[in-house]
Design an enzyme around this catalytic site. Structure first.
Site, PDB file in Angstrom:
ATOM      1  N   SER A  65      36.282  -0.489  16.966  1.00 38.35           N
ATOM      2  CA  SER A  65      37.470  -1.239  17.421  1.00 38.35           C
ATOM      3  C   SER A  65      38.693  -1.077  16.526  1.00 38.35           C
ATOM      4  CB  SER A  65      37.142  -2.724  17.546  1.00 38.35           C
ATOM      5  OG  SER A  65      36.503  -2.962  18.760  1.00 38.35           O
ATOM      6  N   LYS A  68      41.446   0.754  18.056  1.00 40.05           N
ATOM      7  CA  LYS A  68      42.282   0.126  19.092  1.00 40.05           C
ATOM      8  C   LYS A  68      43.713  -0.102  18.610  1.00 40.05           C
ATOM      9  CE  LYS A  68      38.403  -2.435  21.165  1.00 40.05           C
ATOM     10  NZ  LYS A  68      37.732  -3.747  21.191  1.00 40.05           N
ATOM     11  N   TYR A 193      37.389   7.065  25.580  1.00 38.96           N
ATOM     12  CA  TYR A 193      37.305   5.833  24.778  1.00 38.96           C
ATOM     13  C   TYR A 193      36.172   5.912  23.755  1.00 38.96           C
ATOM     14  CZ  TYR A 193      36.380   0.889  23.704  1.00 38.96           C
ATOM     15  OH  TYR A 193      36.146  -0.309  23.058  1.00 38.96           O
ATOM     16  N   TYR A 245      38.554 -10.381  16.369  1.00 41.96           N
ATOM     17  CA  TYR A 245      37.981 -10.938  17.610  1.00 41.96           C
ATOM     18  C   TYR A 245      38.180 -12.452  17.660  1.00 41.96           C
ATOM     19  CZ  TYR A 245      35.289  -6.655  16.616  1.00 41.96           C
ATOM     20  OH  TYR A 245      34.889  -5.399  16.262  1.00 41.96           O
ATOM     21  N   VAL A 263      32.675  -2.678  15.155  1.00 41.24           N
ATOM     22  CA  VAL A 263      31.236  -2.985  15.099  1.00 41.24           C
ATOM     23  C   VAL A 263      30.428  -2.033  14.210  1.00 41.24           C
ATOM     24  CG1 VAL A 263      30.938  -4.276  17.248  1.00 41.24           C
ATOM     25  CG2 VAL A 263      30.804  -1.789  17.270  1.00 41.24           C
TER      26      VAL A 263
END
Ligand code: GLN
Length: 309
Positions: A65, A68, A193, A245, A263
């Site tokens: 992540s 991102k 992705y 998160y 993660v």
């Protein structure tokens, strides 16, 4: 007062490492399950090129992540704020990163922010180019430039492992496609992705990227502006509000620096105008953030008063 030596940093690593026991490595991506849960490393990269580090610093992690926030920066540069934020929102969700729940309550079905999987899939969808490789290359080049290493690439093993097990992300992407938020073939988007998430580096390189964000997009060592300050500011704001998160609020109180986790157990931190941080500690807490990494940042923030608030 700032942390100045690798020895000083090592004492914090030793103290934080015990928190790894409270966590577990991610298993839903089979290739990530192989990581050593007790491993912990950190690097701090200063704008003048000085770098201090401690722990298993040669270990590589995939960005997951963390990617991102970097794809968001690139897409904001390529497409502009107006187009990007017509498809993805700016609000935290308070839900886990892969939650599908809120999407159904939104009209149009626009993901709430680019740091949850649904929003990140929309951002990845906006990467320009004809083929998956075509669209991945500019992202890789951008990352290589920020990290200062041309050899950075994605791990085929981790990408394939996630591609083969990405059922929830496929569900999110099909939902988004049904509602016209994305238009492309879902398999192709998941391919892109998962490759983006599998881009691999060590914590020194991650800390250097964090330093570029901390310096508002400037690479001070090469005197090169790698993204406009406004783009860096938007990214850092998302890091504060949604970067950890649904633990972002607690993290803002206990640590108080813009940070993004993945993660794999990676955390990238950007202490505004001060330094970048790269951490790798694969055992995750219940929210999906590195357990020892979070502890380490809490210790550093408290000792050196790093909180921006
Ligand atoms: N590749 C991961 C996924 O989509 C990224 C999630 C994360 O790091 N939180 O599930």
């Amino acid at each position: 007062m700032l942390c100045h030596s690798s020895e000083e940093l090592m004492a914090f690593v030793k103290e934080a490492r015990s928190a790894a026991k409270e966590g577990k490595v991610a298993e839903y991506i089979p290739a990530l399950a192989k990581a050593n849960p007790n491993s912990l490393s950190i690097a701090i990269f200063y704008p003048d090129g000085k770098c201090i580090s401690a722990g298993d610093i040669d270990k590589k992690m995939t960005l997951q992540s963390i990617s991102k926030v970097i794809s968001l920066a690139l897409v904001l540069m390529d497409r502009g704020e107006k187009e990007v934020f017509s498809r993805v929102g700016m609000e935290p969700t308070g839900d886990p990163f892969h939650s599908i729940g809120k999407l159904e309550t939104m009209s149009p079905a626009k993901p709430l922010n680019p740091m949850i999987n649904a929003g990140a899939l929309v951002v990845t969808h906006l990467l320009k180019g004809k083929s998956v490789e075509d669209r991945l290359q500019p992202l890789l080049s951008f990352i290589r430039e920020m990290a200062g290493d041309n050899r950075i690439d994605y791990s085929e093993e981790v990408a394939l492992s996630e591609y083969q097990s990405s059922f929830l992300n496929r569900a999110l992407a099909y939902f988004l496609r049904q509602h016209g938020v994305i238009q492309e073939d879902v398999e192709e988007l998941i391919d892109l992705y998962t490759k983006q998430c599998a881009i691999e580096m060590n914590c020194l390189e991650l800390a250097r990227i964090g330093m570029v964000f901390a310096m508002d997009g400037l690479d001070p060592m090469r005197g090169k502006q790698l993204m406009p300050p406004k783009v860096a500011r938007i990214c850092k704001t998302f890091m504060v509000t949604c970067g950890m998160y649904n633990a972002s609020g607690e993290f803002a109180i206990k640590v108080g620096i813009p940070a993004k986790s993945g993660v794999s157990g990676g955390i990238m931190g950007a202490v505004p105008n001060t330094f970048g941080i790269g951490i790798f500690g694969p055992a995750l807490n219940e929210k999906g953030n590195s357990a020892a990494g979070t502890k380490l940042l809490e210790l550093l923030s408290k000792t050196y008063r790093l909180s921006m608030f």
